[in-house]
Design a protein around this motif. Sequence first.
Motif, PDB file in Angstrom:
ATOM      1  N   ILE A 296      42.387  16.096  45.135  1.00  0.00           N
ATOM      2  CA  ILE A 296      42.839  17.001  44.072  1.00  0.00           C
ATOM      3  C   ILE A 296      44.213  16.593  43.577  1.00  0.00           C
ATOM      4  CG2 ILE A 296      43.525  19.380  43.570  1.00  0.00           C
ATOM      5  CD1 ILE A 296      41.337  20.309  45.477  1.00  0.00           C
TER       6      ILE A 296
ATOM      7  N   LEU B 246      37.580  22.233  39.046  1.00  0.00           N
ATOM      8  CA  LEU B 246      37.637  21.636  40.375  1.00  0.00           C
ATOM      9  C   LEU B 246      37.934  22.630  41.487  1.00  0.00           C
ATOM     10  CD1 LEU B 246      39.712  18.422  39.544  1.00  0.00           C
ATOM     11  CD2 LEU B 246      37.258  18.538  40.029  1.00  0.00           C
TER      12      LEU B 246
ATOM     13  N   LEU C 145      33.359  14.248  37.043  1.00  0.00           N
ATOM     14  CA  LEU C 145      32.774  15.574  36.981  1.00  0.00           C
ATOM     15  C   LEU C 145      31.284  15.457  36.708  1.00  0.00           C
ATOM     16  CD1 LEU C 145      35.457  17.234  34.663  1.00  0.00           C
ATOM     17  CD2 LEU C 145      35.330  17.360  37.153  1.00  0.00           C
TER      18      LEU C 145
ATOM     19  N   SER D  78      34.539  27.377  42.248  1.00  0.00           N
ATOM     20  CA  SER D  78      35.134  26.634  41.148  1.00  0.00           C
ATOM     21  C   SER D  78      34.243  26.722  39.919  1.00  0.00           C
ATOM     22  CB  SER D  78      35.319  25.168  41.543  1.00  0.00           C
ATOM     23  OG  SER D  78      34.051  24.543  41.692  1.00  0.00           O
TER      24      SER D  78
END
Length: 600
Positions: free
Chosen positions: A59, A176, A243, A583
Motif C-alpha cells: 500500500i 484499496l 486493480l 474496500s
Amino acid sequence: MRPPRSPEPEGSTPASTPSVTAHPREVPVSQTSRSPIPPVDAAAPVPARPSVAPTHRQILTILGGLMIGMFLGALDQTIVATSIRTIGDDLNGLSLQAWVTTAYLMTSTIATPLYGKLSDIYGRKPFYLGAIALFVFGSVLSGTASSMYQLAAFRGIQGLGAGGLMSLAFTILGDLVPPRERARYQGMFLAVFGTSSVLGPVVGGFFAGADSIFGITGWRWVFLINVPIGLIGLLVIWRVLHLPPITRVDHRIDWPGALALVVGLVPLLLIAEQGREWGWGSGRALLCYAIGLVGIGLFLLAEVVARDDALLPLHLFRNRTFAVSSGANVVIGLGMFGGLATLPLYLQIVKGMTPTAAGLTLIPFTVGIMSGSILTGQLTARTGRYKIFPVIGTVLMGIGALLFSRLSVDTPLLVIFADSLVFGLGLGFTMQPLVLAVQNAVHVKDMGVATASALFFRQVGGTLGTAVFLSILFSTVGGNIASAFARLAPTAGFQAALADPAVRADPANAPVLAMIGGHGGVGTVPSINDSSFINALDPRLARPFLDGFAQSIDLVLLIAAAIMVLGFVLTVLLPELPLRNVSGIQGRIDNEAEAAAKAV
C-alpha cells in the motif's frame, strides 16, 4: 471477532452488474475484512473468490506513486503564483498574467468530475496515468512558451491533467483500503498538500531569481521540474498499481452534461478571476452571469435526463451525507482558500518578506495540517468515529481566522506562527474526514464520481472565496490607506520625514510626496496595482500604506471567521454512518457475486 457488515449506504441501490473474474495481477483485499455473502440456494452455489490483503508495504508503494501525482498538482499552483511576475516581465505580458491562472483553473475544475465519472465506468489506472501524462505534456509546452498567450493555452492543457491528480488518488485509495483503515493513509495525502504550500514559494522564488540553469532561463524550470517528477510517478503507478477490471456494462457517456457544465462554469470562473478588473456590474460581467446561469440550468436538465449515467448523478443529493458534505466543502473551501489568499499578501507587503521567506514563515501552517491529519487518521482507525473531527476543525479554523484578523504591522512572527498552527490544525481535522464520509456513504459503484464531486465543490468554494475576498481587500484598501494617511500625516515622525532633504531627494519617495503635495494635505492615493514601490519608500512614509493593507486584510479574515460559523453548523448536521469494513474493490466484487446469485 470479525465486525458485522455495515448497512448499505443511504440512498444506494443494489448493484445489478454481472460477475467478473478478477485480473490475475490485481491487488486483492483481505479475506478477513470482506463482508459475508448472503446464503443462496444450495443447488446454485456461488464460487468463493480467494483474496489476500495487500500488505502495508504494498500500500505504501502504491501511495508513493499516488502522492507524486498529487504533489505535482498541489505544488504547481503555489510555485507558479510566486514566479508569475518574473514570467510576465520576460514574456512582455505582465498585464495578461491573470489569464494564465484562469486557463489552468477552468480546465482543472471542469475536468475533476469528468475523471471521477469516467473512472467509475472504465477503471482508475488508465485515467490516472493519462492525467499525469497530460500534466507532464502541458509542463513541457509551458516551459517552451514564447508568449503569455501560448503560456495560457499550455497551462490549460496542464489543468486538464491536474483535474484527475488529486481526485483519482483519493478514489484509488478507497478502492484499496476499507474506510476505517483508509483514514490513516489519507493523512499522508494532506501532508503532501501542506508541504507543497511551503515548498512552492521557496522553489518558485529560487527558479524565478535564477538567470539560467543548465543553459535554460530560470523561470522555465518552474514547469520543467514537473517532467522528471511526473515520469517517476508514471513509472511507479504503471508498475505497482494493479486493480481488477471494471465490469463492462452498457453506459452512455453524458456528453450533453459535460458540454453544459463547460458552458456553465467557464463564464462563472472567468468572472470570478476577472471581475475585479472588469467591474462586477459591467456589461461583460452581466453577460458571464447570464451565460453561466443558462449553462447550469442546462446541466441540471441534462443530469435529470441522463439519470444513472449522469456526470453528477442527482440521486446522490438524496443521500444526506453527500448533500451536507457538498455544502460543507463549498463553505470550507471558500473560507480556507479565501483566507489563505490574503496571508502571503500580508507577509510580502506588510512585513516586506520575499516570496521565499513568506513560504518559510508558513511552515507552522504545514505542521498544523500534518499533525491534524495524522491524528484524525489514527483516531478514526482506532475508534471508527469521524464526525467530531470536522466539527472541531471548523471551530479551530474559525478561531485561527479570528486570530489572523488581529494582525497589524507590528505583529511579532511568533504570533503569526501560533495563528498559522491553529488554522492549519483545523484544516487537518476537516479536509480528510469529509472525503471519507462521502466515500463511506455512497454505493461503491459511485465512489469515483462522489470523491471527485467532494473535491470539485471544495475547489469551486475556493475559487469563489479567492475572488470575493480579494475583491473586498482591494476595494477597501484605498480608503483604509487614505484614513491612515489622515491619521499619521500630522504626527511628528511623518512631518520629520517630509522635511528631510534626503527623503525628498530619493526618487523612490516621489509617489507619496506627490500625493501629499506642498501643503502637507492628503491627495489621491497612488495606484496599488503594483505594490512593489511600497518596500522602497522611507519607512515613515510607508507606514500608512502598511496600516491600510493590514486593516483590509484583517477585514477579509474576520469575514472568513464568520463564514466558518456556517461551516461549523453544516458539519454538526453531517450524519455519522458506521464505517464499512470492506474496500471499494471487495465491495464491488461482493455486489457482483450477490447479483449473480440472484440471477440464478
